[in-house]
Write a protein that holds these residues in place. Structure first.
Motif, PDB file in Angstrom:
ATOM      1  N   GLN A  64       0.849  -1.190   0.000  1.00 28.22           N
ATOM      2  CA  GLN A  64       0.000   0.000   0.000  1.00 28.22           C
ATOM      3  C   GLN A  64       0.885   1.241   0.000  1.00 28.22           C
ATOM      4  O   GLN A  64       1.899   1.288   0.703  1.00 28.22           O
ATOM      5  N   THR A 136      -1.878  -1.051  -4.046  1.00 28.00           N
ATOM      6  CA  THR A 136      -3.056  -0.205  -3.850  1.00 28.00           C
ATOM      7  C   THR A 136      -2.602   1.205  -3.502  1.00 28.00           C
ATOM      8  O   THR A 136      -1.735   1.392  -2.639  1.00 28.00           O
ATOM      9  N   VAL A 158      -4.466  -1.326  -8.305  1.00 29.41           N
ATOM     10  CA  VAL A 158      -5.818  -0.799  -8.161  1.00 29.41           C
ATOM     11  C   VAL A 158      -5.771   0.498  -7.376  1.00 29.41           C
ATOM     12  O   VAL A 158      -4.981   0.655  -6.444  1.00 29.41           O
ATOM     13  N   LEU A 160      -7.880   3.050  -4.936  1.00 25.47           N
ATOM     14  CA  LEU A 160      -9.024   3.152  -4.032  1.00 25.47           C
ATOM     15  C   LEU A 160      -9.356   4.633  -3.902  1.00 25.47           C
ATOM     16  O   LEU A 160      -8.684   5.372  -3.183  1.00 25.47           O
ATOM     17  N   LYS A 162     -11.515   7.476  -2.605  1.00 24.13           N
ATOM     18  CA  LYS A 162     -12.475   7.754  -1.544  1.00 24.13           C
ATOM     19  C   LYS A 162     -13.293   8.994  -1.871  1.00 24.13           C
ATOM     20  O   LYS A 162     -12.792   9.961  -2.444  1.00 24.13           O
ATOM     21  N   ARG A 184     -14.493   4.005  -4.155  1.00 28.78           N
ATOM     22  CA  ARG A 184     -14.635   3.371  -5.462  1.00 28.78           C
ATOM     23  C   ARG A 184     -13.322   2.686  -5.831  1.00 28.78           C
ATOM     24  O   ARG A 184     -12.252   3.287  -5.766  1.00 28.78           O
ATOM     25  N   LYS A 185     -13.398   1.405  -6.208  1.00 30.41           N
ATOM     26  CA  LYS A 185     -12.209   0.647  -6.598  1.00 30.41           C
ATOM     27  C   LYS A 185     -12.046   0.689  -8.111  1.00 30.41           C
ATOM     28  O   LYS A 185     -12.952   0.289  -8.839  1.00 30.41           O
ATOM     29  N   GLU A 186     -10.894   1.175  -8.552  1.00 23.73           N
ATOM     30  CA  GLU A 186     -10.614   1.267  -9.982  1.00 23.73           C
ATOM     31  C   GLU A 186      -9.412   0.380 -10.318  1.00 23.73           C
ATOM     32  O   GLU A 186      -8.280   0.701  -9.967  1.00 23.73           O
ATOM     33  N   THR A 187      -9.661  -0.742 -10.969  1.00 22.44           N
ATOM     34  CA  THR A 187      -8.568  -1.623 -11.389  1.00 22.44           C
ATOM     35  C   THR A 187      -7.838  -0.992 -12.564  1.00 22.44           C
ATOM     36  O   THR A 187      -8.437  -0.712 -13.605  1.00 22.44           O
ATOM     37  N   PRO A 194     -10.013  -8.270  -4.904  1.00 26.65           N
ATOM     38  CA  PRO A 194     -10.837  -7.211  -4.299  1.00 26.65           C
ATOM     39  C   PRO A 194     -10.824  -7.231  -2.781  1.00 26.65           C
ATOM     40  O   PRO A 194     -10.997  -6.200  -2.141  1.00 26.65           O
ATOM     41  N   VAL A 197      -7.971  -4.920  -1.410  1.00 29.29           N
ATOM     42  CA  VAL A 197      -7.850  -3.542  -1.899  1.00 29.29           C
ATOM     43  C   VAL A 197      -8.076  -2.610  -0.716  1.00 29.29           C
ATOM     44  O   VAL A 197      -9.203  -2.443  -0.244  1.00 29.29           O
ATOM     45  N   SER A 198      -7.013  -2.014  -0.226  1.00 30.02           N
ATOM     46  CA  SER A 198      -7.104  -1.173   0.966  1.00 30.02           C
ATOM     47  C   SER A 198      -5.868  -0.294   1.074  1.00 30.02           C
ATOM     48  O   SER A 198      -4.791  -0.656   0.596  1.00 30.02           O
TER      49      SER A 198
END
Length: 296
Positions: A64, A136, A158, A160, A162, A184-187, A194, A197-198
């Motif tokens: 991350q 992430t 990905v 993330l 916010k 919203r998660k955008e690959t 998934p 994803v953080s």
């Protein structure tokens, strides 16, 4: 010339790593501010060099990244009116990359928040990894080009993003944070899981930095006056965090969890690095100017 012994150095560095200000340490130890600042400079240099060499070929799985704001000399809006403001006055951002499993902070960079720094930071991160990872980040657009340039397609990346709204408590004071109303998660690349994803661990590390480095504490006069001192404090902090401080959940240090070291470090080991570096330096006569660095 008087020289601090190893025990005094260890005590000073421990207080710096636990959030004490330089002026507070001078009152407690009865030594000059310049002595503490010089020790911080020496410690920051050896800590940055040691971790640059040690944090290589890391077998992380999930990483991350995030950025944390601070300022040097004066806040950005006050720089034009500041007296004798240096070149690096204003906003100072620290980019960090943390392993979600071992909590090891494997890379960081002190500087601006533009695409140039993003590329330098992500490039450094990619060279420390031994395998493909899931990465992430937040929605900062500078990461897009940086990740593509450093990893190509060899990453599961990905964003993330916010979504923030007005907090019900925002009227109580100007420092009330905005409320996160969703994410919203955008690959972007690859096939990230998934479930992992953080950016929570990276954001928690931001809190650790603010609590353990006085110059990151908001609404105080403990801010950095020079960006070199800021970078040295960050390097010392991550040496303490990675190698010395036992993580409450892991019950070992992040460096031990990541297999970087097999022993629990002490502050005295950092002092030993400083003394070893001093033993290598030739005697210098006359004035000289030491060149600082911002990028580890």
């Amino acid at each position: 010339m008087n020289k601090l012994d190893a025990q005094a150095r260890s005590q000073i560095l421990h207080m710096l790593c636990e959030g004490q200000s330089i002026r507070a340490i001078t009152r407690i130890m009865g030594i000059s501010k310049n002595t503490v600042a010089k020790l911080l400079s020496d410690a920051g240099e050896v800590c940055a060099q040691y971790q640059d060499e040690a944090l290589r070929n890391l077998t992380s799985k999930r990483v991350q990244v995030d950025e944390i704001w601070s300022f040097t000399y004066a806040k950005e809006k006050n720089v034009p009116a500041a007296k004798s403001a240096p070149e690096w006055a204003g906003d100072t951002w620290t980019w960090t990359a943390i392993d979600a499993d071992t909590k090891l902070v494997m890379s960081w960079l002190v500087g601006g928040r533009d695409s140039e720094y993003a590329m330098a930071f992500i490039d450094d991160l990619s060279r420390r990894l031994a395998n493909r990872v899931q990465l992430t980040s937040d929605g900062h657009r500078a990461y897009l080009e940086a990740v593509e340039g450093a990893f190509g397609g060899d990453v599961d990346y990905v964003m993330l993003v916010k979504i923030y709204g007005t907090s019900p408590d925002s009227a109580k004071g100007r420092y009330s944070p905005a409320e996160c109303t969703g994410a919203r998660k955008e690959t972007i690349e690859g096939n990230p899981d998934p479930k992992h994803v953080s950016t929570s661990f990276a954001e928690r590390q931001n809190l650790t930095m603010r609590m353990h480095m006085r110059r990151f504490t908001r609404l105080t006069n403990g801010f950095s006056k020079k960006v070199e001192a800021h970078a040295n404090a960050v390097a010392l902090h991550f040496m303490y965090y990675n190698f010395v401080r036992i993580h409450k959940t892991l019950r070992v240090t992040p460096a031990m969890a990541a297999g970087v070291t097999d022993k629990l470090w002490e502050i005295a080991d950092i002092v030993a690095l400083i003394e070893a570096k001093e033993a290598e330096k030739p005697m210098v006569r006359g004035p000289y100017k030491k060149r600082g660095t911002l990028i580890r």
